[in-house]
Structure formats: C-alpha cells, structure tokens
Design a protein around this motif. Structure first.
Motif, mmCIF file in Angstrom:
data_model
loop_
_atom_site.group_PDB
_atom_site.id
_atom_site.type_symbol
_atom_site.label_atom_id
_atom_site.label_comp_id
_atom_site.label_asym_id
_atom_site.label_seq_id
_atom_site.Cartn_x
_atom_site.Cartn_y
_atom_site.Cartn_z
ATOM 1 N N ARG A 11 -26.087 -18.246 37.245
ATOM 2 C CA ARG A 11 -26.883 -18.494 36.046
ATOM 3 C C ARG A 11 -25.967 -18.594 34.822
ATOM 4 N N CYS A 12 -26.355 -19.495 33.903
ATOM 5 C CA CYS A 12 -25.517 -19.750 32.734
ATOM 6 C C CYS A 12 -26.362 -19.631 31.468
ATOM 7 N N PHE A 13 -25.975 -18.722 30.586
ATOM 8 C CA PHE A 13 -26.620 -18.628 29.283
ATOM 9 C C PHE A 13 -26.020 -19.709 28.385
ATOM 10 N N THR A 14 -26.884 -20.530 27.822
ATOM 11 C CA THR A 14 -26.446 -21.740 27.132
ATOM 12 C C THR A 14 -26.956 -21.774 25.699
ATOM 13 N N ILE A 15 -26.073 -22.133 24.791
ATOM 14 C CA ILE A 15 -26.424 -22.366 23.389
ATOM 15 C C ILE A 15 -26.070 -23.815 23.070
ATOM 16 N N VAL A 16 -27.031 -24.555 22.543
ATOM 17 C CA VAL A 16 -26.788 -25.923 22.073
ATOM 18 C C VAL A 16 -27.216 -25.967 20.611
ATOM 19 N N CYS A 17 -26.303 -26.339 19.734
ATOM 20 C CA CYS A 17 -26.626 -26.368 18.316
ATOM 21 C C CYS A 17 -25.709 -27.346 17.599
ATOM 22 N N SER A 18 -26.014 -27.571 16.345
ATOM 23 C CA SER A 18 -25.131 -28.335 15.477
ATOM 24 C C SER A 18 -24.348 -27.379 14.601
ATOM 25 N N ASP A 19 -23.163 -27.792 14.205
ATOM 26 C CA ASP A 19 -22.359 -26.976 13.296
ATOM 27 C C ASP A 19 -22.676 -27.284 11.837
ATOM 28 N N HIS A 20 -23.178 -28.467 11.568
ATOM 29 C CA HIS A 20 -23.603 -28.898 10.233
ATOM 30 C C HIS A 20 -24.240 -30.265 10.401
ATOM 31 N N GLY A 21 -24.990 -30.696 9.401
ATOM 32 C CA GLY A 21 -25.538 -32.042 9.420
ATOM 33 C C GLY A 21 -24.695 -32.991 8.596
ATOM 34 N N THR A 22 -25.292 -34.099 8.200
ATOM 35 C CA THR A 22 -24.582 -35.057 7.355
ATOM 36 C C THR A 22 -25.611 -35.883 6.595
ATOM 37 N N ALA A 23 -25.226 -36.386 5.453
ATOM 38 C CA ALA A 23 -26.142 -37.150 4.604
ATOM 39 C C ALA A 23 -25.883 -38.644 4.759
ATOM 40 N N TYR A 24 -26.967 -39.396 4.822
ATOM 41 C CA TYR A 24 -26.896 -40.857 4.855
ATOM 42 C C TYR A 24 -27.626 -41.404 3.627
ATOM 43 N N GLY A 25 -27.095 -41.104 2.467
ATOM 44 C CA GLY A 25 -27.705 -41.567 1.237
ATOM 45 C C GLY A 25 -28.827 -40.687 0.730
ATOM 46 N N ASP A 26 -29.057 -39.532 1.346
ATOM 47 C CA ASP A 26 -30.121 -38.624 0.926
ATOM 48 C C ASP A 26 -29.882 -38.174 -0.513
ATOM 49 N N ASP A 27 -30.838 -38.478 -1.392
ATOM 50 C CA ASP A 27 -30.724 -38.102 -2.807
ATOM 51 C C ASP A 27 -29.392 -38.559 -3.406
ATOM 52 N N GLY A 28 -28.864 -39.647 -2.865
ATOM 53 C CA GLY A 28 -27.611 -40.187 -3.367
ATOM 54 C C GLY A 28 -26.360 -39.619 -2.720
ATOM 55 N N TRP A 29 -26.538 -38.648 -1.806
ATOM 56 C CA TRP A 29 -25.385 -38.008 -1.152
ATOM 57 C C TRP A 29 -25.048 -38.704 0.161
ATOM 58 N N SER A 30 -23.762 -38.708 0.481
ATOM 59 C CA SER A 30 -23.302 -39.238 1.765
ATOM 60 C C SER A 30 -22.242 -38.308 2.339
ATOM 61 N N GLY A 31 -22.253 -38.167 3.665
ATOM 62 C CA GLY A 31 -21.261 -37.334 4.336
ATOM 63 C C GLY A 31 -21.647 -35.873 4.373
ATOM 64 N N HIS A 32 -20.643 -35.004 4.548
ATOM 65 C CA HIS A 32 -20.874 -33.559 4.582
ATOM 66 C C HIS A 32 -19.741 -32.864 3.837
ATOM 67 N N ARG A 33 -19.595 -31.559 4.024
ATOM 68 C CA ARG A 33 -18.770 -30.707 3.165
ATOM 69 C C ARG A 33 -19.335 -30.710 1.751
ATOM 70 N N LEU A 34 -20.658 -30.612 1.708
ATOM 71 C CA LEU A 34 -21.398 -30.565 0.452
ATOM 72 C C LEU A 34 -22.690 -29.787 0.675
ATOM 73 N N GLY A 35 -23.313 -29.344 -0.435
ATOM 74 C CA GLY A 35 -24.452 -28.437 -0.329
ATOM 75 C C GLY A 35 -25.802 -29.119 -0.402
ATOM 76 N N HIS A 36 -26.091 -29.993 0.563
ATOM 77 C CA HIS A 36 -27.385 -30.671 0.605
ATOM 78 C C HIS A 36 -28.153 -30.214 1.838
ATOM 79 N N GLU A 37 -29.483 -30.244 1.753
ATOM 80 C CA GLU A 37 -30.323 -29.801 2.865
ATOM 81 C C GLU A 37 -30.003 -30.532 4.164
ATOM 82 N N SER A 38 -29.662 -31.806 4.078
ATOM 83 C CA SER A 38 -29.356 -32.573 5.281
ATOM 84 C C SER A 38 -28.098 -32.058 5.977
ATOM 85 N N VAL A 39 -27.266 -31.330 5.241
ATOM 86 C CA VAL A 39 -26.037 -30.758 5.789
ATOM 87 C C VAL A 39 -26.263 -29.332 6.277
ATOM 88 N N TRP A 40 -27.003 -28.539 5.515
ATOM 89 C CA TRP A 40 -27.164 -27.126 5.843
ATOM 90 C C TRP A 40 -28.199 -26.865 6.926
#
Length: 269
Positions: free
Chosen positions: A226-255
């Motif tokens: 048996r294997c205990f498994t965690i699948v998650c993201s480390d952060h998101g990224t912005a695709y023009g959300d509220d004018g933001w693009s990419g990550h390493r920034l404090g937007h909801e699409s990233v956090w």
C-alpha cells in the motif's frame, strides 16, 4: 501518519504550476478519468500554497509544510519537525528530528528518491542541486524538463525502473516533480502554436496529458505494498488575471492550489 510511516510506501507528486480553478474544472467535467477516481469525492481540495514559486514552495513542503486548507485553522499537519509550541503538530503527525522531512524518512528506513522536472531539480548548477541533494537518489534528464512534450511519460518510465530495482522489503519515499503544466505548455494543445504562446487552455491540455500517464505511476508506486499518496500543486500561475502574468507574485491564481491525499492499494487500477 505516525502509523503510516514505517508501514506503507510514500509518493509525493507535485504538479508544478497547476492552478486550482483549472484542476477543479477538469475534474468536474470528467476530463481527468485517471486522477479523479482517486480524489476524495472526486474533487480537489482547495488549499493555499506555502510559496509562490517552485523553490520556496518545495523548501517549505520538504520541511513538512504542505499546502494549507483554504479555511481558518490551525490545521493539523501530516509531517512536522519537532518544534516546541507548534500549534499544527497533532497526535497523528509524523514528527521528525532531522532538518527536513526527506532525511527524517531516511532515518525511518526509507529509500528516498527524487525524479525532478523543472530547473530547480536539474542538478546543472549549485542552485539546481539543493532540492535533489536532499534525497539519497535523484534523477533528472533533458527529457524530463519543461521543454519536453513527453516529459511526464519519461519520468514515469524512470519511476518504474526505480521501483523495479528496489528490494521487496525496502520502504520507498518517491517524489516526482511534474513540469508539464509549467510554461512552455502550448505544445500539449493540438493546433496551438509557439507564436500564440501558453494560455489557460494549453494549461488544461497539459493536465489532461498528465492524466493520461499517471495511472502507470500509481501502479508502479503501489506495486509492492500500500502507498500513501499526495498529489498537489506547489503554486499556480496567472494568465492575464487582473493584468497579472506568471508566478512569484501574490495573486489568488498563484496562491490557490489543488490538493489530495489518498491510499493506493496494491494491484488497484
């Protein structure tokens, strides 16, 4: 986790850069036929990332700070370093006395293996060697990297080799950093072009690509016990959300990130 560690194998998969909203939409629409059956209730849990880019987030996760439930806490943690006064260490938490979870699991008898993806795992320089250097065994090759349209299936093939080479009684902590969602990802959507670049749609297509191959990874990870498994993201990224693009920034699409943990039973599909 205090009962799981030492008994089960462990798998941690970070779907690097995956947005929560895209992950949730695909699961609800039935576009993740291999991942969704393992998600509790068929849904991703909404959580907050511990960092806004790969290096920071993984340093936190390897210290036991997985993405935090998106609701008021405190929230008991699965893993934690021994720390006087910690409000998130609970009775069932696996507590380690080493500087990080990876070495803590090694002390508990696990073989720790990293299969890297994005540049922070490529071991081509000092910075790209820090995270994989935590593990007893680490793997990276250009075909695992962000520029490869077949990155995840190449990683899965290496994971299958790693598992096959282990003695049957050796417990395993396998970590896979999946780069497919990270830019560039336009090549995962038929008809998309380099000139047009990445978009929310190509990001979604990249997750569908990962879903097509993740069953093999799950099968390998649970092939011995048996294997205990965690699948998650480390952060998101912005695709023009509220004018933001990419990550390493404090937007909801990233956090805001998707998270799930579950057991894989031996021989289960």
């Amino acid at each position: 986790m205090s009962r799981v560690v030492g008994h089960d194998d462990l798998l941690l998969v970070t779907l690097d850069t995956l947005r929560f909203d895209v992950a949730a939409e695909l699961a609800e629409a039935g576009r993740l036929p291999n991942l969704a059956p393992h998600l509790p209730g068929g849904r991703w849990e909404e959580r907050h990332a511990p960092g806004s880019f790969t290096y920071a987030s993984h340093q936190a996760m390897f210290a036991g700070f997985l993405p935090t439930p998106a609701a008021p806490g405190p929230h008991p943690r699965l893993f934690a370093a021994r720390f006087e006064g910690s409000e998130s260490t609970a009775d069932g938490t696996f507590v380690f006395d080493t500087p990080d979870l990876v070495s803590g699991l090694a002390d508990a008898g696990y073989r720790t293996v990293c299969i890297g993806g994005v540049g922070f795992f490529n071991k081509r320089g000092a910075l790209g060697s820090v995270l994989p250097g935590m593990f007893q065994e680490s793997h990276w090759a250009p075909e695992f990297g962000v520029a490869s349209p077949t990155s995840f299936e190449s990683q899965v093939a290496r994971a299958e080799e790693v598992v096959a080479e282990l003695p049957a009684d050796q417990r395993l902590f396998l970590f896979v950093n999946v780069p497919s969602l990270h830019q560039p990802n336009w090549f995962h959507l038929p008809g998309a072009t380099r000139a047009a670049g990445d978009s929310r749609e190509t990001h979604a297509a990249a997750l569908e690509y990962v879903d097509r191959h993740i069953g093999r990874l799950f099968a390998a990870a649970s092939s011995r016990r048996r294997c205990f498994t965690i699948v998650c993201s480390d952060h998101g990224t912005a695709y023009g959300d509220d004018g933001w693009s990419g990550h390493r920034l404090g937007h909801e699409s990233v956090w805001t990130v998707p998270y799930a943990h579950f057991f894989l039973e031996p021989g289960a599909p």
